[in-house]
Write an enzyme that holds these catalytic residues in place. Structure first.
Site, mmCIF file in Angstrom:
data_model
loop_
_atom_site.group_PDB
_atom_site.id
_atom_site.type_symbol
_atom_site.label_atom_id
_atom_site.label_comp_id
_atom_site.label_asym_id
_atom_site.label_seq_id
_atom_site.Cartn_x
_atom_site.Cartn_y
_atom_site.Cartn_z
ATOM 1 N N ASP A 268 -6.280 -9.445 13.926
ATOM 2 C CA ASP A 268 -6.684 -8.582 12.811
ATOM 3 C C ASP A 268 -6.546 -9.441 11.552
ATOM 4 O O ASP A 268 -5.958 -10.539 11.588
ATOM 5 C CB ASP A 268 -5.754 -7.345 12.765
ATOM 6 C CG ASP A 268 -6.182 -6.297 11.734
ATOM 7 O OD1 ASP A 268 -7.269 -6.446 11.123
ATOM 8 O OD2 ASP A 268 -5.412 -5.327 11.540
ATOM 9 N N ARG B 158 -16.331 3.102 18.761
ATOM 10 C CA ARG B 158 -15.610 4.005 17.851
ATOM 11 C C ARG B 158 -16.291 5.371 17.850
ATOM 12 O O ARG B 158 -15.630 6.412 17.875
ATOM 13 C CB ARG B 158 -15.595 3.445 16.413
ATOM 14 C CG ARG B 158 -14.820 2.145 16.222
ATOM 15 C CD ARG B 158 -13.319 2.334 16.361
ATOM 16 N NE ARG B 158 -12.783 3.295 15.417
ATOM 17 C CZ ARG B 158 -12.481 3.027 14.140
ATOM 18 N NH1 ARG B 158 -12.639 1.823 13.668
ATOM 19 N NH2 ARG B 158 -11.972 3.972 13.358
ATOM 20 N N HIS C 130 -3.232 2.656 13.558
ATOM 21 C CA HIS C 130 -4.689 2.873 13.575
ATOM 22 C C HIS C 130 -5.072 3.331 14.994
ATOM 23 O O HIS C 130 -5.702 2.606 15.761
ATOM 24 C CB HIS C 130 -5.402 1.565 13.192
ATOM 25 C CG HIS C 130 -6.839 1.731 12.814
ATOM 26 N ND1 HIS C 130 -7.484 2.960 12.781
ATOM 27 C CD2 HIS C 130 -7.785 0.812 12.447
ATOM 28 C CE1 HIS C 130 -8.740 2.775 12.406
ATOM 29 N NE2 HIS C 130 -8.951 1.484 12.210
ATOM 30 N N CYS D 55 -10.718 -5.718 15.361
ATOM 31 C CA CYS D 55 -11.141 -4.396 14.891
ATOM 32 C C CYS D 55 -12.237 -4.483 13.841
ATOM 33 O O CYS D 55 -12.946 -3.500 13.614
ATOM 34 C CB CYS D 55 -9.936 -3.625 14.361
ATOM 35 S SG CYS D 55 -9.011 -4.506 13.085
ATOM 36 N N ARG E 155 -7.749 8.789 6.106
ATOM 37 C CA ARG E 155 -7.332 7.376 6.006
ATOM 38 C C ARG E 155 -6.506 7.243 4.740
ATOM 39 O O ARG E 155 -6.981 7.589 3.634
ATOM 40 C CB ARG E 155 -8.540 6.444 5.948
ATOM 41 C CG ARG E 155 -8.165 5.024 5.555
ATOM 42 C CD ARG E 155 -9.286 4.024 5.735
ATOM 43 N NE ARG E 155 -9.493 3.729 7.144
ATOM 44 C CZ ARG E 155 -10.201 2.695 7.602
ATOM 45 N NH1 ARG E 155 -10.762 1.851 6.746
ATOM 46 N NH2 ARG E 155 -10.343 2.497 8.897
HETATM 47 N N1 NVA Z 1 -5.088 -4.057 9.320
HETATM 48 C C1 NVA Z 1 -6.353 -3.773 8.665
HETATM 49 C C2 NVA Z 1 -7.250 -2.988 9.542
HETATM 50 C C3 NVA Z 1 -8.604 -2.684 8.963
HETATM 51 C C4 NVA Z 1 -9.483 -1.882 9.882
HETATM 52 C C5 NVA Z 1 -6.085 -3.052 7.352
HETATM 53 O O1 NVA Z 1 -5.254 -2.132 7.332
HETATM 54 O O2 NVA Z 1 -6.695 -3.401 6.342
HETATM 55 N N1 CP Z 2 -12.065 -1.201 12.091
HETATM 56 C C1 CP Z 2 -12.165 -0.315 11.060
HETATM 57 O O1 CP Z 2 -11.432 0.662 10.979
HETATM 58 O O2 CP Z 2 -13.147 -0.601 10.168
HETATM 59 P P1 CP Z 2 -13.390 0.089 8.759
HETATM 60 O O3 CP Z 2 -12.243 -0.301 7.862
HETATM 61 O O4 CP Z 2 -14.702 -0.487 8.297
HETATM 62 O O5 CP Z 2 -13.445 1.568 8.927
#
Ligand code: NVA
Ligand code: CP
Length: 313
Positions: A230, A298, A127, A270, A100
């Site tokens: 989101d 997930r 994602h 999400c 990530r």
């Molecule tokens: N768009 C959000 C998704 C988190 C799972 C972010 O990147 O923070």
């Molecule tokens: N939806 C998701 O990816 O959650 P986290 O940021 O908690 O991993």
């Protein structure tokens, strides 16, 4: 060597296979094959995470492998060691890597420098593990008890994505929706429409012209089978918070907007959610919301992806 950095790294036929495997792993949890037996997989995070971190850690363990948790701040990466050297070194120890990060290019460099499969656990651009899980979660409803029809049950369905239509999740819907034959209608404020990078990716994949963007939330939601949103301030965007909260206010998914979708429509997110911002508390916890099924899935879908990549080596 196969990677899963973007939705189109798996063919639609492979996605159908992943869905079927995920359904088997879900119903037979605890008796699944040890697809990662004696393997060690690194889980490297440059950003916060709750669902992704825990579901991958548990998933690698349940497939018979060992997860190796890596926080970027604790690594020599944070003191300037090159990404390519890090990938080359870790490839000597590990059988695969889940990452990530901020810039999507870091994932690509990891994949091209190392010699192990790399999975995108969220970048600023995409994602894909979340998108695949979201489609699986919807298909469980469209074709209950028939996992072999999950992928085909999505074809021609309409999905509305509201709010930050330039974020990683929106990009994943644009790309993944096109690949799976899902109609994706986005609605958000001018200035936050899908950017050139995702349009270029669509062209590279031969999928151009398959989504719609509008500034009118009602137009996007009308007739939708599912309404998605989101957060308005993704990780790394905090300096734009005030402007984003103001610009995206008309796109909050509330009961009024949900009433324009099909009566059978689902609400998805999400997570983490900010009730009162991108979604009303009433919709988030309402009868149409399936957000916790998404979160659970997930685990099952990612296990199927890992098993698929391990077998494709
Ligand atoms: N768009 C959000 C998704 C988190 C799972 C972010 O990147 O923070
Ligand atoms: N939806 C998701 O990816 O959650 P986290 O940021 O908690 O991993």
């Amino acid at each position: 060597m196969r990677h899963f950095l973007k939705e189109t790294d798996l063919t639609p036929a492979e996605i159908a296979g992943v869905f079927a495997a995920a359904a088997r792993m879900k119903s037979g949890r605890g008796s699944e094959a040890a697809a990662l037996a004696r393997q060690s997989w690194g889980l490297l995070f440059f950003k916060k995470s709750t669902r992704t971190r825990v579901s991958f850690q548990v998933g690698v363990h349940e497939l018979g492998g060992q997860p190796v948790m890596l926080n970027a701040d604790d690594m020599q990466l944070s003191r300037g060691e090159a990404v390519g050297d890090t990938a080359r070194v870790l490839s000597r120890y590990l059988h695969g890597m889940v990452v990530r990060c901020h810039e999507h290019a870091l994932l690509e460099e990891f994949a091209s420098s190392g010699s192990m499969p790399v999975v995108n656990a969220l970048s600023d651009f995409l994602h894909p593990c979340q998108f695949l899980t979201d489609m699986f979660t919807l298909a469980e409803r469209f074709a209950p008890g028939r996992p072999e029809q999950y992928a085909s049950s999505l074809k021609g369905r309409k999905v509305a994505f509201l709010g930050d239509t330039s974020c990683n999740m929106a990009n994943s819907f644009v790309l993944g929706g096109a690949a799976l034959g899902v109609e994706v209608a986005l609605a958000g404020p001018a200035g936050h429409e899908p950017g050139e990078a995702i349009r270029a990716q669509l062209r590279r994949d031969g999928l151009a012209g398959t989504f719609s963007f509008s500034t009118d939330p009602a137009a996007a939601v009308r007739g939708a089978d599912m309404v998605y949103t989101d957060v308005w301030v993704s990780m790394g965007m905090e300096s734009e918070k005030a402007e984003r909260l103001r610009a995206m206010r008309p796109y909050q998914v509330d009961a009024g907007l949900m009433s324009l979708a099909k009566p059978s429509a689902y609400f998805m997110h999400c997570l983490p959610a900010h009730p009162g911002e991108e979604v009303s508390a009433e919709v988030l916890s309402g009868a149409q919301s399936i957000v916790f099924d998404q979160a659970e899935n997930r685990l099952h879908v990612q296990k199927a992806v890992l098993a698929h990549l391990a077998s494709a080596r």
